[in-house]
Design a protein around this motif. Structure first.
Motif, PDB file in Angstrom:
ATOM      1  N   ILE A 293      41.934  38.141  42.270  1.00  0.00           N
ATOM      2  CA  ILE A 293      42.620  39.087  43.167  1.00  0.00           C
ATOM      3  C   ILE A 293      42.949  40.367  42.406  1.00  0.00           C
ATOM      4  CG2 ILE A 293      44.618  39.445  44.685  1.00  0.00           C
ATOM      5  CD1 ILE A 293      44.707  36.488  45.194  1.00  0.00           C
ATOM      6  N   ARG A 294      43.231  40.244  41.107  1.00  0.00           N
ATOM      7  CA  ARG A 294      43.507  41.446  40.311  1.00  0.00           C
ATOM      8  C   ARG A 294      42.298  42.377  40.295  1.00  0.00           C
ATOM      9  NH1 ARG A 294      45.614  39.899  34.879  1.00  0.00           N
ATOM     10  NH2 ARG A 294      43.448  39.936  34.224  1.00  0.00           N
ATOM     11  N   LYS A 295      41.093  41.768  40.326  1.00  0.00           N
ATOM     12  CA  LYS A 295      39.877  42.586  40.352  1.00  0.00           C
ATOM     13  C   LYS A 295      39.766  43.356  41.678  1.00  0.00           C
ATOM     14  CE  LYS A 295      38.195  41.278  36.352  1.00  0.00           C
ATOM     15  NZ  LYS A 295      38.357  39.909  36.084  1.00  0.00           N
ATOM     16  N   ARG A 296      40.447  42.867  42.706  1.00  0.00           N
ATOM     17  CA  ARG A 296      40.403  43.566  43.996  1.00  0.00           C
ATOM     18  C   ARG A 296      41.446  44.682  44.046  1.00  0.00           C
ATOM     19  NH1 ARG A 296      40.533  38.177  47.888  1.00  0.00           N
ATOM     20  NH2 ARG A 296      38.910  37.030  46.790  1.00  0.00           N
ATOM     21  N   GLY A 297      42.416  44.635  43.128  1.00  0.00           N
ATOM     22  CA  GLY A 297      43.453  45.668  43.088  1.00  0.00           C
ATOM     23  C   GLY A 297      44.705  45.106  42.423  1.00  0.00           C
ATOM     24  N   VAL A 298      45.284  45.876  41.497  1.00  0.00           N
ATOM     25  CA  VAL A 298      46.440  45.381  40.745  1.00  0.00           C
ATOM     26  C   VAL A 298      47.650  45.193  41.663  1.00  0.00           C
ATOM     27  CG1 VAL A 298      48.052  45.908  38.872  1.00  0.00           C
ATOM     28  CG2 VAL A 298      45.624  46.376  38.584  1.00  0.00           C
TER      29      VAL A 298
END
Lengths: 354, 188
Positions: free
Chosen positions: A115-120
């Motif tokens: 999920i971090r790769k989708r946005g912090v």
């Protein structure tokens, strides 16, 4: 253009009652009821005021197990679940790739790095929501089942003892940090949940990607429900801490109503991903272990590596079970499939296409 | 579907306008969902645009092989991108799709695919790719509109893959007289 009769049967069958799933759900709900009875020592430690929560949880268990059993009966899910558990519990995999399972558990399940790769910001909000809900569940369920209860220590004004399954465990003072955390654990989780939900609600009204295919019942209602649970829960603390308990009974009923409605909604809506998602760990371990074990499968046309031979064989079997009789196609990478279709078009359909 | 996409690879000049326009779409900004492949790279300019064909019969293969029930199919026949909270990035849809359409982002554990610009087409607008295509190799409209525009063209929405055939929601343009047979899906 022509329409023809469908070759395959519609696999959805949403309204068909599944006998296996019904039986499993009944057994699960009965086991939970028995566990509540035994864990609360014959209901002696059961708090009658919390019966609404406990009853809703039994319904929740029925619904979740029913849907889970229906879900795992489909050929792709059944195959992945079996392969995933096999890879997850494999001693051979553990010896050869000792970090594979712990890494997947920490990275994918606990930290949710994907999920971090989708946005912090999305990741931070989801982490707050995730840990808030996990914490609230771990506190609430044992309390409402009567598995945990508290008694004041005789002869003291602020001393409390915690009993788990009727057995005395820790003794603490209400005015210590442990006491504060014990009695305000749900307030902490409520703040985490409100923080996470606020971001996601803002996103649902501002982010065009999220807005494109969102649905009121699927995407907005769960967030509203979580906020409602958290706010009414915090209002209980507000009432007892600052209003000398005024409106407490009314707020308690409102809070219970919101929680009960949300609990019975879980098997039907977006919340079900909480039950499904852990299966992804097994799938990732299975895919990575099989690639390390057997190396990559290569496209029959361009020789580019993709996936593993085990994965390709399993997918071919799944497609065969579903009546998709073009299993050979998956031995070609997606790009080669498209190019081959282009070649076929200019050879067989429009010869002038150069 | 009343209106759908009609693909005519014979008209495609490989300009990549569709690829650039797709990237601008709100639902997947920065990512293009359309594929443009050069069929005979280095020898001819023949190009093959590939959008999601929104398979039917009765449910798209990508949705059928999804172990997470993540790919929703609307009552209007649109096969949507995988639901973000459910997709586990297994790649089943990517490899089971006979047209080679879905894309996979392994880092984000997400599948992406063309959803026929749902934000636009559900409001009666054309898709981004069809709007910018200079040769109408990608045409959005009804079959009647296509025939009015191209009287000698026909369209086929049945594709052959070996012994199997798949009915789709989108169609491919074929010369008049060729409409009785499935379009070959390739020689795999």
């Amino acid at each position: 253009m022509s329409r023809r009769e469908p070759k395959r049967e519609d696999p959805s069958g949403f309204f068909d009652v599944d006998a296996t799933a019904s039986a499993a759900a009944l057994v699960g709900a009965a086991l939970l009821t028995a566990a509540i009875y035994l864990g609360s020592r014959g209901l002696r430690n059961f708090d009658a005021a919390l019966i609404g929560y406990a009853t809703a949880t039994v319904f929740l268990a029925f619904g979740v197990i029913y849907r889970y059993v229906v879900w795992i009966q489909s050929p792709p899910t059944r195959r992945y679940l079996l392969q995933g558990w096999k890879a997850f519990l494999s001693w051979h995999n553990f010896r050869r790739f000792p970090t594979l399972v712990p890494k997947a558990l920490i990275s994918d399940l606990a930290l949710q790095n994907f999920i971090r790769k989708r946005g912090v910001a999305r990741w931070a909000a989801h982490q707050a929501l995730f840990w808030g809900v996990i914490g609230a569940t771990l506190i609430t369920f044992p309390l409402t089942f009567g598995w945990i209860h508290f008694r004041s220590v005789p002869g003291t004004e602020t001393g409390y003892q915690m009993f788990v399954f009727g057995l005395k465990t820790v003794t603490f003072d209400a005015f210590t940090w442990l006491g504060w955390l014990t009695f305000h654990g749900l307030d902490v989780t409520a703040v985490l949940v409100i923080g996470g939900c606020t971001y996601f609600l803002w996103r649902r009204f501002r982010n065009r990607e999220a807005m494109t295919d969102q649905h009121l019942a699927h995407d907005l209602l769960p967030l509203v429900a979580l906020v409602a649970i958290s706010v009414t829960g915090l209002l209980l603390t507000f009432s007892s801490a600052l209003l000398e308990g005024r409106y407490y009974d009314f707020l308690a009923i409102i809070h219970m109503a919101v929680v009960v409605l949300t609990l019975v909604f879980i098997p039907f809506g977006k919340f079900f991903h909480v039950i499904q998602r852990p299966a992804s760990i097994g799938v990732q371990v299975y895919k990575q272990a099989s690639i390390r074990e057997r190396g990559p499968f290569r496209c029959k046309r361009c020789n580019a590596p993709f996936e593993s031979p085990t994965y390709v064989e399993d997918l071919q079997q799944t497609m065969g079970e579903l009546g998709l009789d073009y299993e050979g196609w998956i031995e070609h990478c997606p790009r080669c499939k498209r190019i081959e279709r282009g070649i076929a078009y200019r050879t067989d359909v429009k010869e002038g296409f150069r | 579907m009343d209106k759908t996409l009609f693909i005519d690879p014979g008209r495609c000049i490989g300009c990549q306008a569709c690829v650039a326009a797709c990237r601008e779409c709100d639902s997947h900004r920065g990512r293009t969902m359309i594929h443009l492949d050069y069929v005979d790279e280095g020898h001819s300019g023949a190009a093959m645009p590939t959008v999601c064909m929104h398979c039917e019969d009765p449910v798209a293969p990508c949705a059928q092989v999804c172990p997470a029930d993540a790919i929703p199919v609307g009552s209007d026949g649109i096969v949507h991108t995988a639901a973000k909270e459910r997709c586990i990035g297994c790649g089943n849809c990517v490899h089971a799709c006979p047209f080679g359409v879905p894309k996979l982002d392994l880092a984000e554990m997400l599948q992406f695919k063309c959803d026929m610009c749902y934000d636009r087409t559900s409001r009666g607008q054309s898709t981004m790719c069809a709007t910018v295509c200079p040769t109408s190799a990608i045409f959005y409209g009804s079959y009647e509109e296509l025939l009015a525009d191209r009287p000698h063209a026909r369209a086929v929405d049945i594709f052959g893959f070996g012994d199997d055939t798949i009915q789709t929601g989108c169609a491919v343009v074929v010369p008049a007289g060729r409409e009785g047979q499935p379009v070959p899906g390739g020689y795999a």
